[in-house]
Structure formats: structure tokens, C-alpha cells
Design an enzyme around this catalytic site. Structure first.
Site, PDB file in Angstrom:
ATOM      1  N   GLY A  89     -35.871 -43.072  20.308  1.00 33.52           N
ATOM      2  CA  GLY A  89     -34.468 -42.767  20.045  1.00 33.52           C
ATOM      3  C   GLY A  89     -33.974 -43.041  18.644  1.00 33.52           C
ATOM      4  O   GLY A  89     -32.770 -42.991  18.397  1.00 33.52           O
ATOM      5  N   TRP A  91     -34.289 -41.238  15.811  1.00 32.22           N
ATOM      6  CA  TRP A  91     -33.631 -40.048  15.254  1.00 32.22           C
ATOM      7  C   TRP A  91     -32.337 -39.745  16.004  1.00 32.22           C
ATOM      8  O   TRP A  91     -31.351 -39.327  15.409  1.00 32.22           O
ATOM      9  CB  TRP A  91     -34.578 -38.838  15.328  1.00 32.22           C
ATOM     10  CG  TRP A  91     -35.542 -38.753  14.190  1.00 32.22           C
ATOM     11  CD1 TRP A  91     -36.112 -39.809  13.519  1.00 32.22           C
ATOM     12  CD2 TRP A  91     -36.056 -37.571  13.580  1.00 32.22           C
ATOM     13  NE1 TRP A  91     -36.953 -39.347  12.538  1.00 32.22           N
ATOM     14  CE2 TRP A  91     -36.933 -37.990  12.548  1.00 32.22           C
ATOM     15  CE3 TRP A  91     -35.870 -36.211  13.805  1.00 32.22           C
ATOM     16  CZ2 TRP A  91     -37.619 -37.070  11.746  1.00 32.22           C
ATOM     17  CZ3 TRP A  91     -36.554 -35.297  13.006  1.00 32.22           C
ATOM     18  CH2 TRP A  91     -37.417 -35.729  11.985  1.00 32.22           C
ATOM     19  N   ASP A 112     -37.686 -35.713  25.509  1.00 33.47           N
ATOM     20  CA  ASP A 112     -39.015 -36.274  25.283  1.00 33.47           C
ATOM     21  C   ASP A 112     -39.773 -36.346  26.598  1.00 33.47           C
ATOM     22  O   ASP A 112     -39.163 -36.493  27.662  1.00 33.47           O
ATOM     23  CB  ASP A 112     -38.931 -37.676  24.662  1.00 33.47           C
ATOM     24  CG  ASP A 112     -40.227 -38.062  23.959  1.00 33.47           C
ATOM     25  OD1 ASP A 112     -40.251 -38.044  22.708  1.00 33.47           O
ATOM     26  OD2 ASP A 112     -41.235 -38.350  24.642  1.00 33.47           O
ATOM     27  N   ASP A 128     -41.609 -32.527  29.474  1.00 34.70           N
ATOM     28  CA  ASP A 128     -42.748 -32.153  28.642  1.00 34.70           C
ATOM     29  C   ASP A 128     -42.435 -30.792  28.031  1.00 34.70           C
ATOM     30  O   ASP A 128     -42.459 -29.771  28.717  1.00 34.70           O
ATOM     31  CB  ASP A 128     -44.014 -32.087  29.503  1.00 34.70           C
ATOM     32  CG  ASP A 128     -45.256 -31.743  28.682  1.00 34.70           C
ATOM     33  OD1 ASP A 128     -45.116 -31.388  27.496  1.00 34.70           O
ATOM     34  OD2 ASP A 128     -46.365 -31.818  29.237  1.00 34.70           O
ATOM     35  N   ASP A 152     -39.463 -34.395  15.869  1.00 33.11           N
ATOM     36  CA  ASP A 152     -40.467 -35.340  15.385  1.00 33.11           C
ATOM     37  C   ASP A 152     -41.658 -35.327  16.342  1.00 33.11           C
ATOM     38  O   ASP A 152     -42.410 -36.295  16.430  1.00 33.11           O
ATOM     39  CB  ASP A 152     -39.861 -36.741  15.283  1.00 33.11           C
ATOM     40  CG  ASP A 152     -40.605 -37.631  14.291  1.00 33.11           C
ATOM     41  OD1 ASP A 152     -41.268 -37.096  13.387  1.00 33.11           O
ATOM     42  OD2 ASP A 152     -40.530 -38.872  14.426  1.00 33.11           O
ATOM     43  N   LYS A 192     -41.819 -32.010  12.033  1.00 37.77           N
ATOM     44  CA  LYS A 192     -42.943 -32.710  11.429  1.00 37.77           C
ATOM     45  C   LYS A 192     -44.109 -31.752  11.216  1.00 37.77           C
ATOM     46  O   LYS A 192     -44.438 -30.946  12.079  1.00 37.77           O
ATOM     47  CB  LYS A 192     -43.392 -33.860  12.323  1.00 37.77           C
ATOM     48  CG  LYS A 192     -44.572 -34.657  11.765  1.00 37.77           C
ATOM     49  CD  LYS A 192     -45.012 -35.750  12.713  1.00 37.77           C
ATOM     50  CE  LYS A 192     -44.022 -36.882  12.743  1.00 37.77           C
ATOM     51  NZ  LYS A 192     -44.474 -38.015  13.576  1.00 37.77           N
TER      52      LYS A 192
END
Length: 239
Positions: A89, A91, A112, A128, A152, A192
Site C-alpha cells: 500500500g 503507492w 493486488d 489476480d 508497480d 514498472k
């Protein structure tokens, strides 16, 4: 081209932060692998880990988003944000603060595969994102287009450079395809990638759909890490 930020959000350089710490060594313990010992030692001596704890941030990764947002002015009060790969958490905390979600000015949806503790100002969704129709499930939680998709996400590393590269490109592609579906015109995308940036096909998609595409490595990214971030702004509205 990769860019570096000279100062972190706290107003202190990483050198100044590091200078406040004494190097802590971890004694070897029975059953502890040498690699685990090195990881723990690095954590204990990481100025961003210490600063994150001081500020009540959930992870040192929060400083990466802080630094990217400070430089490029990505998140604005009232924005709607989807945070992919959000746990634990870090970000999400920054996004909530920057858009004013606790004050009701914006909204943040954190997604997430791992369970994540609830957070004031954010809606948390355990999912997922690589599963079929996962993007549809996330869209159903949104009230309409969003201003930013930040990711991320990263698959577990294998140690095989080419395999790890392909995995992180795949995660970036998933996030980008989702962003193209849900972003409002003018919106932004952060994801990312690995050092060297995005592959040609992915980069073409970014340039086609966004006015400006950059790569950056925030100061909070460890020097020995190959990670970097792609920052795309000025979404064209799926043209």
C-alpha cells in the site's frame, strides 16, 4: 533516457538520509541463509526503509511514486486513480494523499493478488490481475473513466535475465491495455519496466496513445536494481 531526481520529497538527499545511520551488521543465525542475512542487513541500513517507518508509510516504494509525481506532476486533487500491484500500500498512500481522497476530492482503487489492509480514502480489491476477465472485474468497480493508472506490478524473479524481462514486459502490457480502456483523455500511465526501457512494440503502443512517453529511475530505486518506470502522459483517448 533514464532520469534521476536529485532530491527526495522529504527535502533531504539520500546521502543526507544515509549519513544519519550507522551501518548495522546482522549476525548469522542457524538456519539463516547468507542471502537472507544480506537482505536483512540491507533493509536495516536502507535510509528509505527507516524514513518510511518514521512517516508511517507501508513501504519504501512510496518514495518512488513521490519522486516521480514531484517531478512530473502526475496526480492532481480530485483525480481518480487505479493502483495495480498495490500491496502493501505504499503507492496507494501517496495516491490517496495527492488526489485528496480522504477529503472526498478524488478516489483510489487499489488492486493486488495479495491481501492488503484497508486504507482510509482507498477501495481495496484482492484480485489476480493476470486472470481472464480480471480487467472487467476492476472496471465494474469504477464509476467511469479514471485520470491515472499506476502499476508497480512485477512477477517473481527467476534470476534468468531474459525470462525476468519478458515477465515484466507482460505485466506492463496488461496494465497498458487496461489503461487504454479506462483512462479519460489527458490521463497518465506509470508502470514498472527494467533498465533499458520498453520493447519496441510496447513503446509504439505508448507513443500512439500518449502525447509524451518518458523513462525514469527515481532516486529511491536501489542503485543495484535494474528497475525503471515508464511515464506516459496526455492520453489521446484511444485514438
Amino acid at each position: 533516457m533514464t532520469e534521476r531526481k536529485k532530491k527526495n520529497t522529504s527535502g533531504r538527499s539520500s546521502a543526507e538520509m544515509t549519513g544519519r545511520l550507522l551501518h548495522t551488521k546482522v549476525k548469522s543465525a542457524r538456519g539463516r541463509k547468507y542471502s537472507s542475512k544480506l537482505w536483512l542487513e540491507r533493509q536495516l541500513n536502507d535510509p528509505y526503509v527507516v524514513e518510511a517507518k518514521t512517516r508511517g508509510l507501508r513501504s519504501r516504494a512510496a518514495f518512488k511514486l513521490m519522486q516521480l509525481d514531484d517531478r512530473y506532476k502526475l496526480l492532481k486533487p480530485g483525480d481518480s486513480v487505479v493502483d495495480l500491484g498495490a500491496a502493501p500500500g505504499g503507492w496507494t498512500q501517496i495516491a490517496v494523499d495527492r488526489v485528496g481522497a480522504v477529503k472526498g476530492k478524488g478516489q483510489v482503487l487499489a488492486v493486488d493478488i495479495l491481501k492488503m489492509e484497508e486504507m482510509a480514502g482507498a477501495k481495496v480489491m484482492q484480485l489476480d490481475f493476470t486472470e481472464e476477465d480480471a480487467d472487467v472485474k476492476v472496471k465494474n468497480e469504477l464509476g467511469g473513466p479514471v485520470n491515472a493508472v499506476i502499476s508497480d506490478m512485477a512477477a517473481p524473479t527467476t534470476g534468468h535475465r531474459q525470462t525476468d524481462h519478458l515477465r515484466i514486459v507482460y505485466m506492463c502490457e496488461l496494465a497498458l491495455h487496461f489503461a487504454i480502456d479506462v483512462l479519460a483523455p489527458g490521463g497518465c500511465f506509470i508502470a514498472k519496466v527494467l533498465k533499458g526501457g520498453t520493447e519496441n512494440e510496447l513503446l509504439d503502443q505508448l507513443k500512439k496513445n500518449f502525447a509524451v512517453v518518458r523513462h525514469a529511475k527515481p532516486e529511491a530505486s536501489r542503485a543495484d536494481s535494474r528497475e525503471a518506470y515508464v511515464i506516459a502522459t496526455g492520453f489521446r483517448g484511444g485514438e
